[in-house]
Each structure stands twice: as structure tokens, then as C-alpha cells.
Scaffold this motif. Structure first.
Motif, PDB file in Angstrom:
ATOM      1  N   GLU A  92       0.918  -1.246  -0.011  1.00 61.31           N
ATOM      2  CA  GLU A  92      -0.025   0.148   0.000  1.00 61.31           C
ATOM      3  C   GLU A  92       0.962   1.407  -0.124  1.00 61.31           C
ATOM      4  O   GLU A  92       1.774   1.333   0.528  1.00 61.31           O
ATOM      5  CB  GLU A  92      -0.925   0.002   1.300  1.00 61.31           C
ATOM      6  CG  GLU A  92      -2.023  -1.099   1.134  1.00 61.31           C
ATOM      7  CD  GLU A  92      -2.932  -0.803   2.427  1.00 61.31           C
ATOM      8  OE1 GLU A  92      -2.815   0.000   3.038  1.00 61.31           O
ATOM      9  OE2 GLU A  92      -3.841  -1.797   2.488  1.00 61.31           O
ATOM     10  N   VAL A  93       0.530   2.286  -0.625  1.00 59.87           N
ATOM     11  CA  VAL A  93       1.128   3.609  -0.781  1.00 59.87           C
ATOM     12  C   VAL A  93      -0.159   4.478  -0.406  1.00 59.87           C
ATOM     13  O   VAL A  93      -1.213   4.460  -1.036  1.00 59.87           O
ATOM     14  CB  VAL A  93       1.834   3.932  -2.182  1.00 59.87           C
ATOM     15  CG1 VAL A  93       2.145   5.294  -2.125  1.00 59.87           C
ATOM     16  CG2 VAL A  93       2.599   3.053  -2.686  1.00 59.87           C
ATOM     17  N   ASP A  94      -0.035   5.209   0.759  1.00 57.64           N
ATOM     18  CA  ASP A  94      -1.163   6.244   1.204  1.00 57.64           C
ATOM     19  C   ASP A  94      -2.413   5.519   1.368  1.00 57.64           C
ATOM     20  O   ASP A  94      -3.418   5.869   0.774  1.00 57.64           O
ATOM     21  CB  ASP A  94      -1.121   7.214   0.503  1.00 57.64           C
ATOM     22  CG  ASP A  94      -0.225   8.349   0.719  1.00 57.64           C
ATOM     23  OD1 ASP A  94       0.352   8.329   1.652  1.00 57.64           O
ATOM     24  OD2 ASP A  94       0.022   9.093  -0.031  1.00 57.64           O
ATOM     25  N   GLY A  95      -2.329   4.153   1.990  1.00 59.99           N
ATOM     26  CA  GLY A  95      -3.637   3.345   1.995  1.00 59.99           C
ATOM     27  C   GLY A  95      -4.085   2.819   0.718  1.00 59.99           C
ATOM     28  O   GLY A  95      -5.234   2.277   0.671  1.00 59.99           O
ATOM     29  N   ARG A 125       7.964   9.095  -4.421  1.00 62.93           N
ATOM     30  CA  ARG A 125       9.025   8.118  -4.977  1.00 62.93           C
ATOM     31  C   ARG A 125       9.494   7.056  -3.820  1.00 62.93           C
ATOM     32  O   ARG A 125       9.647   6.112  -3.922  1.00 62.93           O
ATOM     33  CB  ARG A 125      10.169   9.086  -5.456  1.00 62.93           C
ATOM     34  CG  ARG A 125       9.984   9.680  -6.719  1.00 62.93           C
ATOM     35  CD  ARG A 125      11.470  10.125  -7.169  1.00 62.93           C
ATOM     36  NE  ARG A 125      12.062   9.363  -7.997  1.00 62.93           N
ATOM     37  CZ  ARG A 125      11.894   8.760  -9.115  1.00 62.93           C
ATOM     38  NH1 ARG A 125      11.155   9.604  -9.986  1.00 62.93           N
ATOM     39  NH2 ARG A 125      12.547   7.831  -9.607  1.00 62.93           N
ATOM     40  N   ARG A 126       9.652   8.072  -2.674  1.00 62.66           N
ATOM     41  CA  ARG A 126      10.137   7.159  -1.447  1.00 62.66           C
ATOM     42  C   ARG A 126       9.165   6.305  -1.021  1.00 62.66           C
ATOM     43  O   ARG A 126       9.485   5.073  -0.817  1.00 62.66           O
ATOM     44  CB  ARG A 126      10.487   8.268  -0.245  1.00 62.66           C
ATOM     45  CG  ARG A 126      11.290   7.513   0.663  1.00 62.66           C
ATOM     46  CD  ARG A 126      11.984   8.402   1.619  1.00 62.66           C
ATOM     47  NE  ARG A 126      12.618   7.599   2.703  1.00 62.66           N
ATOM     48  CZ  ARG A 126      13.425   8.043   3.695  1.00 62.66           C
ATOM     49  NH1 ARG A 126      13.725   9.289   3.730  1.00 62.66           N
ATOM     50  NH2 ARG A 126      14.176   7.238   4.481  1.00 62.66           N
ATOM     51  N   ALA A 127       7.722   6.705  -0.912  1.00 67.97           N
ATOM     52  CA  ALA A 127       6.807   5.709  -0.581  1.00 67.97           C
ATOM     53  C   ALA A 127       6.671   4.511  -1.310  1.00 67.97           C
ATOM     54  O   ALA A 127       6.410   3.414  -1.047  1.00 67.97           O
ATOM     55  CB  ALA A 127       5.382   6.650  -0.358  1.00 67.97           C
ATOM     56  N   ALA A 128       6.685   5.066  -2.838  1.00 66.84           N
ATOM     57  CA  ALA A 128       6.607   4.038  -3.807  1.00 66.84           C
ATOM     58  C   ALA A 128       7.803   2.806  -3.675  1.00 66.84           C
ATOM     59  O   ALA A 128       7.594   1.593  -3.469  1.00 66.84           O
ATOM     60  CB  ALA A 128       6.692   4.141  -5.369  1.00 66.84           C
ATOM     61  N   TRP A 129       8.852   3.364  -3.458  1.00 64.53           N
ATOM     62  CA  TRP A 129      10.104   2.458  -3.199  1.00 64.53           C
ATOM     63  C   TRP A 129      10.127   1.635  -2.110  1.00 64.53           C
ATOM     64  O   TRP A 129      10.364   0.516  -1.952  1.00 64.53           O
ATOM     65  CB  TRP A 129      11.458   3.313  -3.259  1.00 64.53           C
ATOM     66  CG  TRP A 129      12.673   2.450  -3.233  1.00 64.53           C
ATOM     67  CD1 TRP A 129      13.237   1.794  -4.101  1.00 64.53           C
ATOM     68  CD2 TRP A 129      13.260   2.070  -1.849  1.00 64.53           C
ATOM     69  NE1 TRP A 129      14.346   1.150  -3.438  1.00 64.53           N
ATOM     70  CE2 TRP A 129      14.390   1.202  -2.149  1.00 64.53           C
ATOM     71  CE3 TRP A 129      13.154   2.281  -0.520  1.00 64.53           C
ATOM     72  CZ2 TRP A 129      15.224   0.758  -1.198  1.00 64.53           C
ATOM     73  CZ3 TRP A 129      13.946   1.821   0.266  1.00 64.53           C
ATOM     74  CH2 TRP A 129      14.911   1.170   0.121  1.00 64.53           C
TER      75      TRP A 129
END
Ligand SMILES: [Zn+2]
Length: 526
Positions: free
Chosen positions: A117-120, A141-145
Motif C-alpha cells: 500500500e502507498v498512502d492507503g 517516490r520514496r513511498a513507492a520504493w
């Protein structure tokens, strides 16, 4: 007890294995062109049955005994050696085998079904790749990685279990660990491999460093950051060139059929792929494997098939050329060879051929002569294409160094601090700055660690050999594109002997010298 004459032993085991393996290959093909629970369970059933037959301790005992006798026929000796290695790899008691199959299928289905999950919001691998190749938002980008690594923490305990179980089977057979056993059974001496990897490290250090600096500078400018961290690259492991760092052939190749281009390339070498393409399954469809592979169903060269999902553009053109390289190899192996030897000399040798042909998509002469691109367009692209090929090989080489060194340590001590080891190898070989205070099993997020153990070095050996082949073919035949002599060279020197000799002997006889990283070094520096 009466002993079985070695020749009879080899043929009777060969008959049993070939029948079952052919049936397994058919079931495997069916399970990939039409994914369903039924086709999947049929495939799994046959695979387990094949492993049981190859795991028969009595067969291994007889083969080992036969090999201890003085054998005057080199071909028979080679057959028995192939049998010994294949049987040894499958020796384990039923309980261990079931446990191994259970853990590895559980890990693989976790990989297939888990969506981080990215941001829920649940995201797929493609969503992550899309963000990493297009977004200029640091937080996103950082959240996706980080999302791409979530799978690691879900499977790391079980991947360590897999390593322990694989080690147990190997130690029962007297090997130090699974890594060493697998290398030995694939005829790759560990000492040779790691000194070879050291050569590659040494030869690619400076060009990679230069190539990465210029990539990093571009990224820093584009993304407006000072330090480049792993989430600034276009893919989660920094294995691929960012899209803006490469020449793009999609527009010029869009009007062409990837299948026709591959067929034409090989036809001009005098290798007819028409029958292969007829039996193949080449276009995307629902409930079909999304990747690509080539399969020699009964290892006679008469039923070679390619599975692909061709859509217009550079990627699938290159994949079709790659798979056609595998197919050509399978087709041209000497028909007289027995089943056990009627196959490429090594996984990495057929991979080398596939890499050699796959790379033609970036060859300006191929673009003009085969794909029909205007000469001045191809000329304009030439320098950029050359740099793209070199940079891609450099990235791949440094990434394989991480994987090979990591896997050796994983099996040597599955209990060690693998999380830190991973980042120290990434820093050393890929020269990537680790994220500050990162404390997570990021190594376990790479599916190959669990699902394709002790395999990764083959990609590098294949790439290195592809450069050596190219150099020798150019020296002996001149032009590569549209030259019948190239097909003859490949068929006679590389394909025809099949697995009748070891890969090192084959490479020496085909290219006149042992495998060396020097042509690869030239390829990535010029
Ligand atoms: Zn391949």
C-alpha cells in the motif's frame, strides 16, 4: 548381485526420464498458455513425480558405480555424468521434498498475490514502476520504493527456512551447503566463478562509476535533490536504465512485426524458424503467462515452441530476437545425440546466444537492413544506441555481483545479519547510497532469492560470452547481419555439439580461447 552394463543403465534411465520430462513439458506449456487450477495442478503433479524419479537413491548408486568403471566411450561417460548430476540434485527424503515444495510454493504465491500500500491504496508492481520512472515528487517516490520492499518483511523468515532446508539436503549428500552443491552440479567451480566475478568487478569499476555519476547528475537535476538514494532510480533494485537515460526505438519499430523481424533475421543466417513460430503462442491473451520463454518439448528439436506476448515496439522486438536465439540453438543441435545430451551445453551458453541476438535490435545495420529504417535515422541514433547497450550491460553486471555475493553468504550462514549484508553489497558493487537508518529485509523482496536460487550468475556469464561470440563471429565471418556464414558458424561450432562436452571445452573449441571478460570490458567501455 548382477551389475547392469553401463550402456543399458544409461538408456533405461534415459527412457524413463525422457518420457516423464516430455509429459511434464507438455503440461507446463498448457499451464502457461491457459492458466487454470486444473492445468496448474497437473503441472505440479508431474513436476513432483519427475523429482521423485530423479530422486531415486538406487538409480544414483548404480550410475555412480558405473562411472567408477573404466568407460571407453566418451559419449556414454558424458551421459552418465549428466545423469549423476541430475539425480544428485534431487536426492532427499520425501518429507524434506514435501516441506521444500510447500514452503517455496507458499512464498511464490505470496509474491504473486501480495499488493503493498502507498498512502492507503493498494498498488501493483507496474504502479510502482510507473511512479519511479515518471514522478518528480520526492515523498511519492520514496513511498513507492518502500512499498516495493514490503513483501520482504512478509517472506524473509520463510526464505531463510528455504535456505536451511536446501542446505540440509545438500549436507546430507556431503556438500558444504546448497550454494556450493548447486554450482558443482552445474559444472561451475566456485573458485573459478568468484575469481571471474572479481575480474568483472575490476574491469567494470571505472566505467560503471563514470556511467553512474552521469546518471546521478541527471537525476539530481531533474528531481531537484542533492543526494541520490535508491528511490531516485527508475526501478526498485537499480537493475535497469532510467527511460530518459536511453535511446528509444519504440517509434521507429512501431510499424513492424516483431515476429517477422525475428524470422527474417534468422532466415538470412540460413536458420528457418517457420515451424517453431507455427507451434508457438505469441500474442497476449487473458489467462496466459505474461512473460516469454522457449521450450524444446521432447528435446529432439522437432517441437520447439516460444511463448511471448508481442505488442509493437522495441521491448517485444528484442524479446522475440532473444527467444529466437534460444529456439535456433535447440533446432540446430545434432539430431544423432542421445536425449540426455540433446540440449545446450549450459544454461548460460544458450543465454549468451539469446543475448547476442536480442541485442541486434540496437544494431544500426540491423535497423536498416532488417527493420527497414532509413539509413540517416539509424546513423543519427547509432551513438546513443551504443551507449545504451553499454550502460545496460554495466548496470546488469554490477547488479549480478550483488546477487551472487549475497547468495553465497545466505547459504553459507542463513542465520547471519542478512539485512546489513545486503546493503553493504549494494553500496560496494552498485555504489548506491543506502537509505539512512534502513533496517529491513530488503534482500527478501527479490523473488529470485526464493524462487530461482543459485541462478543469477548465469545472466552475467551469458552476457560476457555473448561479447566473446560477437567478437569471434566478426573476426571469422565479417558482417553479422544478413550473412549465411554466421548461421553456419553458430550451428557448427556452438549449437551442434549440444551437451556432449562441458561448456568450457565448447567455448574453447568454438571461439579458440577460454571464456574471458575482456571482450565484455571492451563492449562496456567503447
Ligand atoms: Zn533467455
Amino acid at each position: 548381485m548382477a551389475t547392469v552394463p553401463p550402456y543399458r543403465l544409461a538408456t533405461s534411465l534415459e527412457d524413463r526420464i525422457s518420457a516423464l520430462e516430455t509429459e511434464f513439458h507438455r503440461a507446463y506449456w498448457e499451464s502457461q498458455v491457459g492458466v487454470s487450477p486444473e492445468s496448474e495442478s497437473r503441472r505440479a503433479e508431474l513436476e513432483l513425480e519427475l523429482r521423485r524419479v530423479k530422486g531415486d537413491p538406487e538409480s544414483l548408486r548404480l550410475v555412480t558405480e558405473a562411472l567408477n568403471e573404466e568407460l571407453h566411450e566418451p559419449m556414454l561417460k558424458r551421459q552418465l555424468e549428466v545423469l549423476r548430476r541430475s539425480l544428485t540434485a534431487n536426492q532427499m527424503d520425501d518429507q524434506l521434498r514435501e516441506e521444500l515444495v510447500g514452503v517455496s510454493s507458499a512464498v511464490e504465491s505470496e509474491f504473486a498475490s501480495f499488493r503493498p500500500e502507498v498512502d492507503g491504496t493498494r498498488v501493483s508492481d507496474n504502479d510502482i514502476l510507473h511512479i519511479l520512472s515518471t514522478s518528480i515528487d520526492e515523498t511519492e517516490r520514496r513511498a513507492a520504493w518502500e512499498a516495493s520492499k514490503q513483501i520482504g518483511a512478509r517472506v524473509d523468515d520463510r526464505v531463510r527456512d528455504l535456505a536451511r532446508l536446501r542446505n540440509q539436503a545438500s549436507r546430507d549428500l556431503g556438500y558444504g551447503d546448497y550454494y556450493r552443491m548447486s554450482l558443482e552440479l552445474s559444472e561451475i567451480p566456485e573458485e573459478w566463478l568468484f575469481s571471474f566475478l572479481d575480474d568483472v568487478d575490476r574491469l567494470t569499476h571505472a566505467p560503471f562509476s563514470a556511467c553512474k555519476s552521469s546518471l546521478d547528475e541527471g537525476l539530481a537535476r531533474r528531481l531537484g535533490v542533492e543526494t541520490i538514494y535508491p528511490w531516485h532510480y527508475a526501478d526498485p533494485f537499480f537493475q535497469e536504465l532510467p527511460p530518459d537515460g536511453r535511446a528509444d526505438l519504440n517509434a521507429v519499430l512501431a510499424p513492424s512485426s516483431a515476429v517477422d523481424l525475428a524470422a527474417k533475421t534468422f532466415a538470412e543466417w540460413g536458420i528457418d524458424l517457420a515451424k517453431v513460430l507455427e507451434r508457438s503462442d505469441l500474442y497476449p491473451r487473458e489467462r496466459k503467462c505474461q512473460h516469454a520463454f522457449c521450450l524444446d518439448v521432447d528435446r529432439t528439436g522437432t517441437d520447439v515452441r516460444v511463448l511471448a506476448n508481442v505488442v509493437p515496439g522495441e521491448f517485444w522486438t528484442s524479446v522475440m530476437l532473444h527467444e529466437s536465439g534460444h529456439a535456433a540453438y535447440d533446432l540446430m543441435i545434432d539430431q544423432r545425440l542421445p536425449y540426455l545430451l540433446h540440449r545446450p551445453a549450459h544454461t548460460f551458453v544458450t543465454e549468451a546466444m539469446a543475448i547476442f541476438s536480442g541485442r541486434l535490435v540496437r544494431n544500426p545495420q540491423w535497423l536498416v537492413d532488417v527493420a527497414g529504417i532509413e539509413a540517416d535515422v539509424a546513423d543519427g541514433l547509432a551513438e546513443r544506441l551504443r551507449q545504451t547497450s553499454a550502460a545496460q550491460e554495466l548496470l546488469m553486471a554490477r547488479w549480478v555481483l550483488v546477487m551472487a555475493h549475497f547468495e553465497r553468504e545466505l547459504y553459507s550462514d542463513p542465520e547471519s545479519d542478512l539485512d546489513s549484508l545486503w546493503w553493504s553489497l549494494v553500496e560496494r558493487f552498485q555504489m548506491v547510497t543506502p537509505p539512512p537508518d534502513r533496517n529491513a529485509p530488503d534482500w527478501a523482496a527479490k523473488i529470485h532469492v526464493a524462487a530461482a536460487p543459485v541462478y543469477y550468475h548465469n545472466y552475467l556469464l551469458g552476457a560476457v560470452l555473448s561479447c566473446q561470440l560477437e567478437k569471434e563471429i566478426e573476426a571469422d565471418c565479417g558482417e553479422v547481419i544478413g550473412n549465411r556464414g554466421v548461421g553456419e558458424w553458430l550451428s557448427q561450432r556452438l549449437f551442434s555439439p549440444g551437451n556432449s562436452m562441458r561448456w568450457d571445452a565448447l567455448i574453447e573449441s568454438a571461439t579458440g580461447r577460454p571464456l574471458s571478460a575482456s571482450d565484455f570490458a571492451d563492449f562496456v567501455t567503447t
